[in-house]
Write a protein that holds these residues in place. Structure first.
Motif, PDB file in Angstrom:
ATOM      1  N   GLN A 377      -7.358  -4.752 -12.691  1.00 54.07           N
ATOM      2  CA  GLN A 377      -7.616  -5.705 -11.738  1.00 54.07           C
ATOM      3  C   GLN A 377      -6.255  -6.738 -11.792  1.00 54.07           C
ATOM      4  O   GLN A 377      -6.167  -7.439 -10.680  1.00 54.07           O
ATOM      5  N   ARG A 378      -5.698  -7.013 -13.074  1.00 50.80           N
ATOM      6  CA  ARG A 378      -4.343  -7.804 -13.108  1.00 50.80           C
ATOM      7  C   ARG A 378      -3.552  -7.187 -12.132  1.00 50.80           C
ATOM      8  O   ARG A 378      -2.673  -7.946 -11.653  1.00 50.80           O
ATOM      9  N   ASN A 379      -3.279  -5.860 -12.083  1.00 48.05           N
ATOM     10  CA  ASN A 379      -2.187  -5.501 -11.173  1.00 48.05           C
ATOM     11  C   ASN A 379      -2.576  -5.585  -9.626  1.00 48.05           C
ATOM     12  O   ASN A 379      -1.883  -5.959  -8.976  1.00 48.05           O
ATOM     13  N   ILE A 380      -3.779  -5.509  -9.255  1.00 50.46           N
ATOM     14  CA  ILE A 380      -4.216  -5.844  -8.142  1.00 50.46           C
ATOM     15  C   ILE A 380      -3.876  -7.175  -7.724  1.00 50.46           C
ATOM     16  O   ILE A 380      -3.431  -7.530  -6.701  1.00 50.46           O
ATOM     17  N   ILE A 381      -4.250  -8.265  -8.410  1.00 50.08           N
ATOM     18  CA  ILE A 381      -4.053  -9.600  -8.261  1.00 50.08           C
ATOM     19  C   ILE A 381      -2.559  -9.894  -8.311  1.00 50.08           C
ATOM     20  O   ILE A 381      -1.866 -10.578  -7.369  1.00 50.08           O
ATOM     21  N   SER A 382      -1.429  -9.162  -9.288  1.00 45.19           N
ATOM     22  CA  SER A 382      -0.327  -9.377  -9.013  1.00 45.19           C
ATOM     23  C   SER A 382       0.479  -8.952  -7.965  1.00 45.19           C
ATOM     24  O   SER A 382       1.423  -9.469  -7.214  1.00 45.19           O
ATOM     25  N   GLU A 383      -0.067  -7.719  -7.192  1.00 45.85           N
ATOM     26  CA  GLU A 383       0.639  -7.128  -6.069  1.00 45.85           C
ATOM     27  C   GLU A 383       0.027  -7.859  -4.919  1.00 45.85           C
ATOM     28  O   GLU A 383       0.700  -7.972  -3.729  1.00 45.85           O
ATOM     29  N   ARG A 384      -1.272  -7.984  -4.672  1.00 47.66           N
ATOM     30  CA  ARG A 384      -1.757  -8.296  -3.419  1.00 47.66           C
ATOM     31  C   ARG A 384      -1.919  -9.593  -3.356  1.00 47.66           C
ATOM     32  O   ARG A 384      -1.827 -10.229  -1.985  1.00 47.66           O
ATOM     33  N   ILE A 385      -1.884 -10.611  -4.377  1.00 46.69           N
ATOM     34  CA  ILE A 385      -2.179 -12.012  -4.250  1.00 46.69           C
ATOM     35  C   ILE A 385      -0.649 -12.773  -4.381  1.00 46.69           C
ATOM     36  O   ILE A 385      -0.152 -13.495  -3.639  1.00 46.69           O
ATOM     37  N   LEU A 386      -0.289 -12.267  -5.688  1.00 50.70           N
ATOM     38  CA  LEU A 386       1.175 -12.706  -6.087  1.00 50.70           C
ATOM     39  C   LEU A 386       2.289 -12.070  -5.341  1.00 50.70           C
ATOM     40  O   LEU A 386       3.345 -12.633  -5.661  1.00 50.70           O
ATOM     41  N   GLY A 387       2.269 -11.117  -4.708  1.00 51.05           N
ATOM     42  CA  GLY A 387       3.550 -10.398  -4.407  1.00 51.05           C
ATOM     43  C   GLY A 387       4.531  -9.863  -4.970  1.00 51.05           C
ATOM     44  O   GLY A 387       5.391  -9.466  -5.007  1.00 51.05           O
ATOM     45  N   LEU A 388       3.980  -9.559  -6.265  1.00 49.33           N
ATOM     46  CA  LEU A 388       4.936  -8.974  -7.258  1.00 49.33           C
ATOM     47  C   LEU A 388       5.097  -7.355  -7.121  1.00 49.33           C
ATOM     48  O   LEU A 388       4.365  -6.826  -6.440  1.00 49.33           O
ATOM     49  N   PRO A 389       6.144  -6.904  -7.570  1.00 51.06           N
ATOM     50  CA  PRO A 389       6.530  -5.427  -7.295  1.00 51.06           C
ATOM     51  C   PRO A 389       5.269  -4.528  -7.805  1.00 51.06           C
ATOM     52  O   PRO A 389       4.804  -4.971  -8.933  1.00 51.06           O
ATOM     53  N   ARG A 390       5.290  -3.373  -7.157  1.00 51.30           N
ATOM     54  CA  ARG A 390       4.149  -2.482  -7.672  1.00 51.30           C
ATOM     55  C   ARG A 390       4.540  -1.860  -8.787  1.00 51.30           C
ATOM     56  O   ARG A 390       5.585  -1.692  -9.158  1.00 51.30           O
ATOM     57  N   GLU A 391       3.550  -1.478  -9.561  1.00 54.22           N
ATOM     58  CA  GLU A 391       3.717  -0.790 -10.858  1.00 54.22           C
ATOM     59  C   GLU A 391       4.327   0.396 -10.610  1.00 54.22           C
ATOM     60  O   GLU A 391       3.872   1.167  -9.928  1.00 54.22           O
ATOM     61  N   ALA A 392       5.238   0.709 -11.597  1.00 49.95           N
ATOM     62  CA  ALA A 392       6.040   2.095 -11.315  1.00 49.95           C
ATOM     63  C   ALA A 392       5.024   3.160 -11.791  1.00 49.95           C
ATOM     64  O   ALA A 392       4.211   3.140 -12.557  1.00 49.95           O
ATOM     65  N   ARG A 393       5.165   4.460 -10.849  1.00 47.82           N
ATOM     66  CA  ARG A 393       4.324   5.370 -11.139  1.00 47.82           C
ATOM     67  C   ARG A 393       5.076   6.773 -11.688  1.00 47.82           C
ATOM     68  O   ARG A 393       6.076   6.912 -11.258  1.00 47.82           O
ATOM     69  N   LEU A 394       4.815   7.233 -12.779  1.00 47.02           N
ATOM     70  CA  LEU A 394       5.195   8.313 -13.262  1.00 47.02           C
ATOM     71  C   LEU A 394       5.109   9.736 -12.389  1.00 47.02           C
ATOM     72  O   LEU A 394       4.032  10.005 -11.843  1.00 47.02           O
TER      73      LEU A 394
END
Length: 394
Positions: A377-394
């Motif tokens: 949920q925090r990743n979604i908020i950071s990416e979709r609302i705050l516009g932060l970079p997406r979490e790196a995918r391995l």
């Protein structure tokens, strides 16, 4: 009985008149055998009087109290968001039993209305409306919980049927469901969100094995579900084959609808019970516990305000994640607070039987995990609302 016989009408009623109608109907009908069902069921307690609650649900349906927000042309009541909120609040205040048909009515039904074909709606919506068929949700897997795009359950076309192989886990009420909506990978070699399909699968077949998972509370409402050559008709894919991600996300959006207001009334009842315990055993005189009880009450008001502000509006997905974080962390905290209010006796379970506060504490440990973990949920908020970079995918 005629299909419309006994159905309660509410057309043209103002909010307060509608509230009185709902309150009076529940008072008149939660009597006799139904009165014994008050307060039963719900998360961690789905085993309680399930057959009897199913009868209650069908009584609701016969009286026109199911599928309230569905459009009339699909068998619903077409009620406004305001009236739906009132209904769920009054239902919770009446301590009416937890519904057994939530997954079909609140999740799949709106999904079929939005994404399904005419034939799919004609086949499945009536059974959901009358509570004639029960549904479960085949999303999570051992390696794809909050990260739903990592599903590996596969389905391949064999003539006029899909053949499904794989495993789902944490599948609520799968042992009682007639049907499941299942996310499966139907494009060989596809990854992540691409190549997924949203399939409707009958549960009563040789290719499906359901294995209950015993929880900390000792109950088993969750299950593992194994698909070993399970089959469903080729036309029971919702939306376009291979493009089921948007359909799956649509279902998750419907999951956080007006019923959350009723959920909050249930939370308020639990908090009131904890306060009553604090008054009886004197722990309310502890300034730390008294402050925590006050903060819990404030948290409820924040949740309600946020829900009313965002309900029915357009969403980027971030608002749903904020709501999930609010209620999940609040409810987990209430379980911890209940144990602290009860004090040392909360550590004892005579005869191995848990009391209501111990069950609350144990089950709410899962609130911040199921339905999308806090981290997701925090990743979604950071990416979709705050516009932060997406979490790196391995």
């Amino acid at each position: 009985m005629d299909a419309d016989e006994g159905r309660v009408g509410s057309e043209g009623l103002g909010d307060e008149s509608f509230r009185r109608l709902v309150r009076e109907w529940l008072s008149d009908n939660l009597t006799g055998d139904f009165a014994e069902l008050k307060g039963l069921g719900g998360p961690g307690r789905e085993h309680e009087a399930f057959a009897e609650r199913l009868v209650w649900d069908r009584h609701l349906a016969a009286s026109g109290w199911t599928c309230l927000g569905w459009p009339v042309e699909f068998g619903g009541r077409g009620l406004s968001v305001e009236h739906q909120v009132i209904y769920h609040e009054e239902y919770a205040r009446a301590n009416a039993p937890a519904r057994v048909s939530h997954i079909g009515e609140e999740l799949l039904g709106p999904t079929l209305i939005a994404f399904g074909t005419d034939a799919q709606r004609a086949r499945f919506l009536p059974g959901i409306n009358t509570v004639g068929e029960l549904w479960c949700q085949g999303y999570s897997e051992p390696g794809a919980g909050s990260d739903l795009a990592a599903v590996t359950t596969s389905a391949e076309l064999d003539g006029d049927e899909w053949v499904i192989n794989g495993q789902k886990v944490w599948t609520s009420l799968a042992h009682l469901a007639d049907w499941a909506f299942v996310i499966a990978r139907t494009v060989r070699g596809s990854k992540r969100h691409a190549g997924l399909s949203y399939l409707l699968v009958p549960m009563k077949q040789d290719g499906i094995t359901v294995r209950p998972i015993t929880q900390l509370t000792g109950t088993s409402e969750f299950n593992e579900v194994f698909f070993d050559g399970a089959r469903t008709d080729a036309d029971l894919v919702v939306g376009e084959a291979g493009k089921g991600w948007s359909v799956a996300m649509g279902t998750l959006g419907f999951e956080r609808g007006v019923s959350t207001l009723g959920q909050q009334v249930g939370f308020a009842r639990e908090l009131s019970g904890v306060v009553d315990v604090a008054r009886r055993n004197g722990s309310i005189d502890d300034p730390v516990l008294r402050e925590r009880l006050t903060r819990a009450w404030i948290g409820l008001r924040v949740m309600r305000s946020f829900a009313l502000t965002t309900l029915g509006g357009s969403s980027s997905g971030g608002e749903d994640s904020i709501s999930k974080l609010l209620w999940a962390n609040w409810h987990r905290g209430l379980g911890e607070l209940a144990m602290d209010v009860v004090g040392a006796p909360s550590l004892l379970a005579p005869g191995g039987e848990l009391d209501e506060w111990q069950r609350l504490y144990l089950f709410t440990r899962a609130d911040t995990i199921y339905g999308g973990s806090n981290e997701i949920q925090r990743n979604i908020i950071s990416e979709r609302i705050l516009g932060l970079p997406r979490e790196a995918r391995l």
